[in-house]
Design a protein around this motif. Structure first.
Motif, PDB file in Angstrom:
ATOM      1  N   ALA A 245     -50.788  -7.229  32.958  1.00  0.00           N
ATOM      2  CA  ALA A 245     -51.928  -6.210  33.643  1.00  0.00           C
ATOM      3  C   ALA A 245     -50.574  -5.712  34.716  1.00  0.00           C
ATOM      4  N   GLU A 246     -49.528  -6.232  35.091  1.00  0.00           N
ATOM      5  CA  GLU A 246     -49.081  -5.818  36.416  1.00  0.00           C
ATOM      6  C   GLU A 246     -47.809  -4.841  35.770  1.00  0.00           C
ATOM      7  N   ARG A 247     -47.413  -4.921  34.235  1.00  0.00           N
ATOM      8  CA  ARG A 247     -46.793  -4.256  33.319  1.00  0.00           C
ATOM      9  C   ARG A 247     -46.869  -2.411  33.377  1.00  0.00           C
ATOM     10  N   ILE A 248     -48.456  -3.041  32.651  1.00  0.00           N
ATOM     11  CA  ILE A 248     -49.193  -1.662  32.837  1.00  0.00           C
ATOM     12  C   ILE A 248     -49.452  -0.269  34.144  1.00  0.00           C
ATOM     13  N   ALA A 249     -49.818  -1.418  35.165  1.00  0.00           N
ATOM     14  CA  ALA A 249     -49.787  -0.902  36.724  1.00  0.00           C
ATOM     15  C   ALA A 249     -48.997   0.037  36.918  1.00  0.00           C
ATOM     16  N   LYS A 250     -47.789  -1.003  37.119  1.00  0.00           N
ATOM     17  CA  LYS A 250     -46.021  -0.001  37.227  1.00  0.00           C
ATOM     18  C   LYS A 250     -46.537   0.688  36.504  1.00  0.00           C
ATOM     19  N   ILE A 251     -46.515   0.787  34.959  1.00  0.00           N
ATOM     20  CA  ILE A 251     -45.776   2.382  34.941  1.00  0.00           C
ATOM     21  C   ILE A 251     -46.827   3.369  33.882  1.00  0.00           C
ATOM     22  N   ARG A 252     -47.982   3.327  34.865  1.00  0.00           N
ATOM     23  CA  ARG A 252     -49.241   4.190  35.108  1.00  0.00           C
ATOM     24  C   ARG A 252     -48.872   4.967  36.236  1.00  0.00           C
ATOM     25  N   VAL A 253     -47.931   4.396  36.795  1.00  0.00           N
ATOM     26  CA  VAL A 253     -47.614   5.465  38.163  1.00  0.00           C
ATOM     27  C   VAL A 253     -46.865   5.515  38.506  1.00  0.00           C
ATOM     28  N   SER A 254     -45.269   4.824  37.169  1.00  0.00           N
ATOM     29  CA  SER A 254     -44.437   5.566  37.295  1.00  0.00           C
ATOM     30  C   SER A 254     -44.479   7.090  37.524  1.00  0.00           C
ATOM     31  N   ASP A 255     -42.330   7.494  37.349  1.00  0.00           N
ATOM     32  CA  ASP A 255     -42.694   8.980  37.084  1.00  0.00           C
ATOM     33  C   ASP A 255     -42.782   9.148  35.637  1.00  0.00           C
ATOM     34  N   GLU A 256     -41.926   8.440  34.663  1.00  0.00           N
ATOM     35  CA  GLU A 256     -42.498   8.798  33.150  1.00  0.00           C
ATOM     36  C   GLU A 256     -44.108   8.727  32.865  1.00  0.00           C
ATOM     37  N   GLY A 257     -44.510   7.539  33.327  1.00  0.00           N
ATOM     38  CA  GLY A 257     -45.844   7.614  33.002  1.00  0.00           C
ATOM     39  C   GLY A 257     -46.865   8.351  33.771  1.00  0.00           C
ATOM     40  N   GLN A 258     -46.356   8.882  34.639  1.00  0.00           N
ATOM     41  CA  GLN A 258     -47.582  10.712  35.113  1.00  0.00           C
ATOM     42  C   GLN A 258     -47.157  11.781  34.277  1.00  0.00           C
ATOM     43  N   GLU A 259     -45.662  11.439  34.433  1.00  0.00           N
ATOM     44  CA  GLU A 259     -45.633  12.553  33.285  1.00  0.00           C
ATOM     45  C   GLU A 259     -45.990  13.224  32.232  1.00  0.00           C
ATOM     46  N   GLY A 260     -45.764  11.435  31.259  1.00  0.00           N
ATOM     47  CA  GLY A 260     -46.254  11.771  29.898  1.00  0.00           C
ATOM     48  C   GLY A 260     -48.462  11.659  29.935  1.00  0.00           C
ATOM     49  N   LEU A 261     -48.441  11.255  31.014  1.00  0.00           N
ATOM     50  CA  LEU A 261     -50.306  11.722  30.855  1.00  0.00           C
ATOM     51  C   LEU A 261     -50.522  13.031  31.300  1.00  0.00           C
ATOM     52  N   THR A 262     -50.224  13.488  31.650  1.00  0.00           N
ATOM     53  CA  THR A 262     -50.005  14.783  32.473  1.00  0.00           C
ATOM     54  C   THR A 262     -49.965  15.404  31.409  1.00  0.00           C
ATOM     55  N   ALA A 263     -48.363  15.547  30.614  1.00  0.00           N
ATOM     56  CA  ALA A 263     -48.276  16.638  29.246  1.00  0.00           C
ATOM     57  C   ALA A 263     -49.164  16.299  28.548  1.00  0.00           C
ATOM     58  N   PHE A 264     -50.256  14.986  28.288  1.00  0.00           N
ATOM     59  CA  PHE A 264     -50.761  14.687  27.133  1.00  0.00           C
ATOM     60  C   PHE A 264     -52.236  15.882  27.920  1.00  0.00           C
ATOM     61  N   PHE A 265     -52.216  15.197  29.016  1.00  0.00           N
ATOM     62  CA  PHE A 265     -53.721  16.492  29.447  1.00  0.00           C
ATOM     63  C   PHE A 265     -53.254  17.702  29.360  1.00  0.00           C
ATOM     64  N   GLU A 266     -52.491  18.224  29.540  1.00  0.00           N
ATOM     65  CA  GLU A 266     -51.987  19.229  29.133  1.00  0.00           C
ATOM     66  C   GLU A 266     -51.746  20.112  27.522  1.00  0.00           C
ATOM     67  N   LYS A 267     -51.632  19.294  27.463  1.00  0.00           N
ATOM     68  CA  LYS A 267     -51.351  19.993  25.837  1.00  0.00           C
ATOM     69  C   LYS A 267     -49.819  20.277  25.164  1.00  0.00           C
ATOM     70  N   ARG A 268     -48.837  19.524  26.775  1.00  0.00           N
ATOM     71  CA  ARG A 268     -47.505  20.346  26.083  1.00  0.00           C
ATOM     72  C   ARG A 268     -46.636  19.075  25.807  1.00  0.00           C
ATOM     73  N   PRO A 269     -45.631  19.528  25.860  1.00  0.00           N
ATOM     74  CA  PRO A 269     -44.415  18.162  25.333  1.00  0.00           C
ATOM     75  C   PRO A 269     -44.201  17.769  26.901  1.00  0.00           C
ATOM     76  N   PRO A 270     -43.423  16.937  26.463  1.00  0.00           N
ATOM     77  CA  PRO A 270     -43.819  15.784  27.926  1.00  0.00           C
ATOM     78  C   PRO A 270     -42.002  16.303  28.090  1.00  0.00           C
ATOM     79  N   GLN A 271     -41.826  15.570  29.722  1.00  0.00           N
ATOM     80  CA  GLN A 271     -40.255  16.580  29.463  1.00  0.00           C
ATOM     81  C   GLN A 271     -39.458  16.088  28.989  1.00  0.00           C
ATOM     82  N   TRP A 272     -38.939  14.784  29.071  1.00  0.00           N
ATOM     83  CA  TRP A 272     -37.864  14.213  27.649  1.00  0.00           C
ATOM     84  C   TRP A 272     -38.037  14.629  26.471  1.00  0.00           C
ATOM     85  N   GLN A 273     -39.092  15.766  26.041  1.00  0.00           N
ATOM     86  CA  GLN A 273     -38.863  16.233  24.327  1.00  0.00           C
ATOM     87  C   GLN A 273     -37.869  17.385  24.882  1.00  0.00           C
TER      88      GLN A 273
END
Length: 256
Positions: A227-255
């Motif tokens: 539970a701690e691991r998923i909570a930590k990565i959800r609020v991380s920069d990469e987690g936020q970018e990945g979720l935002t890119a998914f909902f905005e239907k665009r590639p994430p920055q790392w791609q």
């Protein structure tokens, strides 16, 4: 030098053992070089670590001349030598990066330890495998924790004891390799692209998660850890970018 380490444009470390005239068998010098290169790669900010060998065969395992010389040494010398091989397996198995092994031709003896220590193993369709130690009056001791984890105790009871040669399809059935291919380079490139498309921090965190959770009892400590691991990565920069890119239907920055 029998071992080289190169970083590709895709930020992948490629470790190559080149002793084709000796069927890429390893001795104390090769083991030392492999340890140094893997330890260095483990400190780098890379997307993956690939283990390959040059020539017709992946590796014949231990070099016969080296084994002959070790047979003339005392117990303490043999113990120190075996601990170096154990260190090689450990630094490869504990690499924080995704590790991929590409196997061609024969993979015998200690070579199966290298394969089992990697996260993902690709095999040429005509590759052959053998835990050959008992044929020489020896045992696959140092590699055993990793090989047994890969193929299971039941399969180990057969192949450790019989030293039978088995093909790539059997290796896949046993769980030693994940994919069989007629074109290793193409399969490796496709796999690397799949890995690189994923979040780099998430991939390493997923590997760490496996190491921390595998073979553990599902108790309150493990439940809290996950539970701690998923909570930590959800609020991380990469987690936020990945979720935002998914909902905005665009590639994430790392791609990009």
């Amino acid at each position: 030098m029998s071992v080289t380490l190169q970083i590709t444009k895709s930020n992948v470390a490629v470790l190559v053992l080149s002793r084709p005239e000796k069927r890429n068998a390893f001795n104390s010098d090769v083991i030392h070089e492999l340890i140094q290169c893997i330890e260095h790669a483990n400190t780098l900010d890379i997307r993956a670590l690939v283990l390959k060998t040059e020539g017709k065969h992946f590796s014949a395992g231990a070099d016969l001349a080296w084994m002959k010389s070790m047979a003339d040494n005392n117990y303490n010398d043999n113990l120190a030598d075996s601990m170096q091989l154990a260190k090689l397996m450990q630094v490869l198995a504990q690499s924080p990066h995704p590790t991929i092994c590409a196997v061609q031709g024969a993979a015998f003896g200690g070579a199966l330890g290298l394969i089992a220590c990697c996260d993902i193993a690709l095999s040429k369709d005509d590759a052959q495998f053998c835990l050959s130690e008992v044929k020489l009056g020896l045992i696959p001791a140092v590699i055993s924790p990793y090989v047994i984890k890969a193929i299971g105790e039941r399969a180990a009871r057969r192949y450790f004891l019989t030293a039978e040669v088995f093909d790539a399809h059997t290796a896949k059935q046993l769980g030693l390799v994940h994919q069989i291919t007629g074109n290793l380079d193409c399969a490796l490139d496709n796999l690397l692209q799949t890995l690189i498309d994923n979040g780099p921090v998430a991939v390493k965190a997923a590997k760490a998660l496996i190491n921390d959770v595998a073979n553990k009892e599902i108790d309150n400590e493990i439940i809290a850890l996950t539970a701690e691991r998923i909570a930590k990565i959800r609020v991380s920069d990469e987690g936020q970018e990945g979720l935002t890119a998914f909902f905005e239907k665009r590639p994430p920055q790392w791609q990009l």
